[in-house]
Design an enzyme around this catalytic site. Sequence first.
Site, short mmCIF file in Angstrom:
data_model
loop_
_atom_site.label_atom_id
_atom_site.label_comp_id
_atom_site.label_asym_id
_atom_site.label_seq_id
_atom_site.Cartn_x
_atom_site.Cartn_y
_atom_site.Cartn_z
N LYS A 193 46.57 43.43 26.55
CA LYS A 193 45.83 42.88 27.68
C LYS A 193 44.38 43.31 27.53
O LYS A 193 44.09 44.38 26.99
CB LYS A 193 46.39 43.43 28.99
CG LYS A 193 45.98 42.64 30.20
CD LYS A 193 47.01 41.60 30.56
CE LYS A 193 46.61 40.84 31.81
NZ LYS A 193 47.64 39.92 32.24
N VAL A 204 48.32 30.80 40.97
CA VAL A 204 49.78 30.91 41.04
C VAL A 204 50.24 30.84 42.50
O VAL A 204 51.17 30.09 42.84
CB VAL A 204 50.28 32.22 40.41
CG1 VAL A 204 51.80 32.28 40.46
CG2 VAL A 204 49.81 32.34 38.96
N GLY A 226 47.68 36.08 48.57
CA GLY A 226 46.95 35.57 47.41
C GLY A 226 47.31 34.13 47.11
O GLY A 226 48.39 33.84 46.61
N GLY A 274 45.84 31.97 44.98
CA GLY A 274 45.06 31.55 43.81
C GLY A 274 45.84 30.55 42.99
O GLY A 274 46.66 29.79 43.52
N TYR A 304 49.04 29.60 45.25
CA TYR A 304 49.00 28.32 45.95
C TYR A 304 50.10 27.38 45.45
O TYR A 304 50.79 26.72 46.23
CB TYR A 304 47.62 27.65 45.84
CG TYR A 304 47.45 26.57 46.88
CD1 TYR A 304 46.93 26.87 48.13
CD2 TYR A 304 47.87 25.26 46.63
CE1 TYR A 304 46.82 25.88 49.12
CE2 TYR A 304 47.78 24.27 47.62
CZ TYR A 304 47.25 24.59 48.85
OH TYR A 304 47.15 23.63 49.83
#
Length: 347
Positions: A80, A184, A180, A182, A186
């Site tokens: 990452k 994902v 959240g 965003g 939404y």
Amino acid sequence: MAVFSHADFADHEGVYFAADPESNLRAIIAVHSTVRGPAAGGTRFWRYESDEAALTDALRLSKAMSYKNAAADLPLGGGKAVLIYPEGEFDRVSLFEAYGRAIDRLGGTYITAEDVGVSPEDMDIIHSQTKYVAGLSKGAAASGDPSPVTAEGVFRGLKAGVRHIWGSDDLSEKTVAVQGLGHVGYALCEKLHAAGAKLLVADINERVLERAEASLGATRVESQDVHVQKADIYCPCALGGALNAQTVPDIQAKLVAGAANNQLASAEIMPLLERNGITYLPDFVLNAGGIINVATEVAGNYSQEWVEQKLVGLEATISKILRVADEEGVTTLQVANRIAEDRLKRE
Ligand code: NAD
């Protein structure tokens, strides 16, 4: 800044620091494991309060990628990267070009894709400098934004959790609190809404809240209160650490099933969830849809059928984790870790 003695250093194979003063690039690329293949995991573009905080994020997220890729049985290792959001003015194209060159210097040890704060268009800029990138918006094998597939995986796993607890995956009588909204979060809300669930939503972005109210009949709640809502299911879909010593005792939901990486603030949180009668679906198993989508692009021949097969596998893995945890009287995290760790052993 400590690296080898850092609390989250877990025998990472490599931790790389990249800088380019002209574009303001400062990045940390953490390669946790290449045992199963090239270390693959997204790039996070975020304002960190310190270099230390950025390193902590990179170390934790890269280890989680090893576990995620192994649990999904992908031929990929774990890595990452975090890109530190520059102070003041900067040119996004120059920054991502410099970052692409930094990835290229690693010669394929690390393959990047999207994470919080970056888009398929940013991946295209990286691609102008290196082939070690996926989640592209164009090209023969391009898999595009992984978020819709992540949301689909979370939705299917969540339904497996609902079946396990309530005996049926009917969501029409369920209230779901989502933190959240965003890429994902939404998309997950859209699926939950279509399945008849009642939505309580929190975000720090006014626009997405208005959209969710208007399009999904959602009710907005304050972000700091989202976990205390009277809901059946809680979906942390913002950043990590949503499950911590302060929040868990107040969680009303019986099931936690969200997309965010590293939801557990520390190892002590898992027994706390258990004591509070909350079933937790391990994040690194549940949110693997995006990397599944990326994996088929990395293989060079994007295949919708393969993605579908893997999503069926993801849901089956969640069901198995829940069953084995019950049978053996251990936590869902213990079972998930065991599945991943068995696959991460060097032959
Ligand atoms: P995103 O940046 O599109 O969305 C994050 C959302 O959370 C934004 O709307 C933001 O305003 C909101 N937010 C930030 N802080 C908040 C707070 N304190 N309270 C409420 N809302 C807050 O990111 P995303 O791609 O949707 O990813 C969401 C989470 O899922 C991240 O933890 C990410 O690492 C993880 N994840 C994403 C993918 C993927 O395919 N995108 C895959 C696996 C895991």
